[in-house]
Design an enzyme around this catalytic site. Structure first.
Site, PDB file in Angstrom:
ATOM      1  N   LEU A 234       0.865  -1.180   0.000  1.00  0.00           N
ATOM      2  CA  LEU A 234       0.000   0.000   0.000  1.00  0.00           C
ATOM      3  C   LEU A 234       0.903   1.233   0.000  1.00  0.00           C
ATOM      4  O   LEU A 234       1.399   1.665   1.038  1.00  0.00           O
ATOM      5  CB  LEU A 234      -0.916  -0.027   1.219  1.00  0.00           C
ATOM      6  N   HIS A 235       1.086   1.813  -1.166  1.00  0.00           N
ATOM      7  CA  HIS A 235       2.133   2.804  -1.377  1.00  0.00           C
ATOM      8  C   HIS A 235       1.766   4.202  -0.863  1.00  0.00           C
ATOM      9  O   HIS A 235       2.352   4.712   0.086  1.00  0.00           O
ATOM     10  CB  HIS A 235       2.486   2.875  -2.865  1.00  0.00           C
ATOM     11  N   ASP A 236       0.823   4.850  -1.527  1.00  0.00           N
ATOM     12  CA  ASP A 236       0.598   6.281  -1.328  1.00  0.00           C
ATOM     13  C   ASP A 236       0.159   6.678   0.076  1.00  0.00           C
ATOM     14  O   ASP A 236       0.540   7.764   0.545  1.00  0.00           O
ATOM     15  CB  ASP A 236      -0.415   6.801  -2.353  1.00  0.00           C
TER      16      ASP A 236
END
Length: 311
Positions: free
Chosen positions: A240-242
């Site tokens: 889960l990047h952002d």
């Protein structure tokens, strides 16, 4: 805690959507001045619509949303529908937004806000850096009113769209180069960190069990997002990047990093978009970024889950 003036620049995208929700759940921490959108995960016509859909889902209708640049500075646009679905928000059936798209161009909004701000503004950069790069080229003086640029992008070790390059920096490497060389305080949160922040089945169940319309929509998107990549790489869940950007701004003690010199490769076809991080201080160059190296994944998901409960 002092309320931080914030602009989110994004390309929603599922993980952008979760990041926006976490920011909207934190009104005492952020004075969210606006959301600017850029082409990236999906084309601009969808990213600007998706940003408004997410605000509407959260019941926060007063945040202005702006459309920015529809393509990178020099390259053809590369998108990621295989990760986010054809609409960019696969897994959530959200209605068409009735909150308006602002008529002002996103780049001009960034310049206006930064030139006239009474106090420096933090920029949360969740997609390709095209909008900010164009703003810096058009009006270099805005750098003086940037409190900090916190970006999801780059990597110390490996890529996810090529062996060398992370998606956001690969889509517009020339824009990334402009931003890294602008002289602003810059924090980089790359794949080395976000690949440790995994939406495992247990964490997904916790989000779904909140039971609110926002949480159910978030769980629906996360159940689809990144599954192919997680399966291919043998990970316990999808990275889960952002939202790591918003989590860093809310609770920086969840993250550890180091000051380093970073250069963006724009010449080599094989390594285009790679962020070359001089972690070993081999080059005689001053640090231009604070590069996050580790994250407390359990603490991150606790923060995210508590945030989603507020919406």
């Amino acid at each position: 805690m002092t309320t931080r003036s914030l602009i989110i620049d994004c390309d929603p995208g599922v993980d952008d959507a979760i990041a926006i929700l976490l920011a909207l759940a934190s009104p005492s921490e952020f004075d969210l001045l606006g959301i600017t959108t850029v082409a990236g995960n999906v084309p601009l016509a969808l990213t600007q619509m998706n940003a408004r859909k997410i605000c509407q889902l959260a019941g926060v209708l007063m945040i202005p949303v702006f459309a920015g640049c529809p393509r990178p500075l020099l390259q053809p646009l590369v998108t990621a529908e295989e990760v986010h679905g054809g609409t960019g928000l696969q897994g959530a059936d959200l209605p068409e937004p009735h909150m308006p798209l602002q008529p002002q161009h996103g780049v001009d909004f960034l310049i206006e806000q930064l030139m006239h701000a009474k106090a420096p503004i933090t920029l949360a950069m969740l997609g390709p850096l095209t909008n900010l790069a164009v703003a810096l080229i058009k009006q270099p003086a805005i750098v003086n009113n940037i409190a900090e640029v916190v970006m999801m992008g780059g990597s110390v070790t490996h890529g996810n769209v090529t062996p060398s390059a992370e998606f956001n920096c690969y889509v517009d490497p020339h824009a990334a180069k402009v931003v890294f060389e602008a002289g602003a305080k810059l924090t980089m949160i790359g794949l080395d960190v976000t690949y440790t922040v995994l939406t495992t089945p247990a964490r997904l169940a916790q989000i779904r069990d909140i039971g609110t319309p926002v949480a159910i929509a978030a769980a629906g998107m996360l159940a689809f997002y990144g599954v192919e990549e997680a399966t291919r790489l043998g990970m316990a869940g999808s990275p889960l990047h952002d939202p790591c950007v918003i989590a860093y701004l809310l609770q920086p003690d969840l993250f550890r990093g180091q000051d380093a010199y970073v250069e963006v490769e724009i010449s080599s076809p094989l390594t285009l978009g790679r962020t070359v991080v001089d972690a070993g201080k081999v080059l005689d160059q001053p640090a231009n970024a604070y590069v996050i190296r580790t994250a407390d994944a359990d603490g991150f998901y606790q923060l995210l889950i508590e945030g989603l409960k507020q919406l």
